[in-house]
Design a protein around this motif. Structure first.
Motif, PDB file in Angstrom:
ATOM      1  N   CYS A  40      53.104 -38.303 -70.211  1.00 57.19           N
ATOM      2  CA  CYS A  40      53.376 -38.500 -68.784  1.00 57.19           C
ATOM      3  C   CYS A  40      52.105 -38.322 -67.954  1.00 57.19           C
ATOM      4  O   CYS A  40      51.823 -39.124 -67.054  1.00 57.19           O
ATOM      5  N   LEU A  62      59.602 -41.875 -63.338  1.00 59.87           N
ATOM      6  CA  LEU A  62      59.771 -41.031 -64.523  1.00 59.87           C
ATOM      7  C   LEU A  62      60.980 -40.121 -64.379  1.00 59.87           C
ATOM      8  O   LEU A  62      61.708 -39.878 -65.358  1.00 59.87           O
ATOM      9  N   ILE A 108      57.113 -32.943 -65.761  1.00 58.89           N
ATOM     10  CA  ILE A 108      56.425 -32.307 -66.894  1.00 58.89           C
ATOM     11  C   ILE A 108      56.906 -30.876 -67.108  1.00 58.89           C
ATOM     12  O   ILE A 108      57.058 -30.430 -68.251  1.00 58.89           O
ATOM     13  N   LEU A 123      55.407 -34.758 -60.370  1.00 57.12           N
ATOM     14  CA  LEU A 123      55.004 -35.088 -61.735  1.00 57.12           C
ATOM     15  C   LEU A 123      54.830 -33.831 -62.580  1.00 57.12           C
ATOM     16  O   LEU A 123      55.408 -33.728 -63.681  1.00 57.12           O
ATOM     17  N   GLN A 175      49.920 -41.374 -65.849  1.00 56.21           N
ATOM     18  CA  GLN A 175      49.475 -41.358 -64.452  1.00 56.21           C
ATOM     19  C   GLN A 175      47.956 -41.495 -64.361  1.00 56.21           C
ATOM     20  O   GLN A 175      47.440 -42.229 -63.512  1.00 56.21           O
TER      21      GLN A 175
END
Length: 247
Positions: free
Chosen positions: A18, A60, A125, A120, A22
């Motif tokens: 992830c 995501l 995460i 994120l 990005q």
């Protein structure tokens, strides 16, 4: 859900993927902009790259089906969150110098920046890494967050500065992850991230006491951030991994 099952069974790999996605997307946008867009339009290219740091985390979140776990519930600050405001107070110890044009523009930019990065890292995460013991989740979350800031080396060519920035961001990332774990709220961490950035930008310490003192304060805040992260990790060393949710 295949993506969620993969994240449950391979949390470290999924978390790294992830962050790398990005990082790669941002680099791709900037590189394509340099090659294809005229120099006078590069500001719009940077804006597109900035927008991707909000849009991709939202995608995501949907792809992993994490809307209920991401931390969008009620924000209830606790004592640890209050302690996390200490670096903000350190930067503001000698007051703040505000730009003549006002702070609205910076406030808007930092709000979007904090929201995207926190969604994120302390959202998607963090949820993925909670399959690990909490101390491992906090450390890895901070390292991935710091690594993302190596992108500044690509943007300005100063890799030494980018490395320092990445190390300092790792410290902040650990504190943000610890605050997310303590409060359960993504909104509080977004707020913490935003005001810490603004306090650093507007700190009056450099004007009053000199740039050397400002650097000392910057390093001191990193020590505080690491200690706050370590405090949460130390209390969770014997914690068991959170059971994976059904895919």
């Amino acid at each position: 859900m295949k993506l969620r099952h993969f994240a449950n069974t391979h949390p470290v790999l999924a978390a790294v993927a992830c962050a790398a996605l990005q990082f790669g997307l941002t680099i791709l946008i900037l590189k394509a902009g340099k090659l294809l867009a005229p120099p006078e339009a590069f500001g719009k290219v940077k804006l597109l790259a900035f927008a991707s740091t909000v849009l991709l985390p939202l995608l995501l979140t949907q792809a992993f089906g994490m809307w209920r776990e991401i931390g969008f519930g009620k924000a209830r600050p606790d004592g640890f969150f209050i302690a996390c405001l200490l670096p903000v107070l350190m930067f503001a110890a000698l007051g703040l110098h505000l730009p003549e044009q006002g702070v609205a523009g910076d406030l808007l930019i930092q709000s979007f920046n904090a929201f995207g990065e926190e969604l994120l890292f302390r959202g998607v995460i963090f949820v993925i890494l909670m399959r690990l013991p909490l101390w491992q989740a906090i450390v890895l979350n901070g390292v991935l967050f710091g690594s993302m800031h190596l992108i500044h080396g690509y943007m300005d060519g100063n890799w030494n500065h980018a490395l320092v920035w990445a190390l300092m961001s790792t410290c902040a990332g650990m504190m943000f992850a610890a605050a997310r774990a303590s409060t359960g709220s993504l909104w509080l961490v977004v707020f913490l991230h935003m005001i810490l950035n603004l306090a650093s930008m507007y700190s009056n310490i450099g004007n009053v006491a000199g740039e050397d003192v400002l650097k000392l304060v910057q390093y001191a805040t990193k020590v505080v951030e690491v200690l706050l992260g370590v405090y949460v990790m130390a209390t969770a060393l014997r914690s068991k991994p959170v059971a994976a949710l059904p895919a």
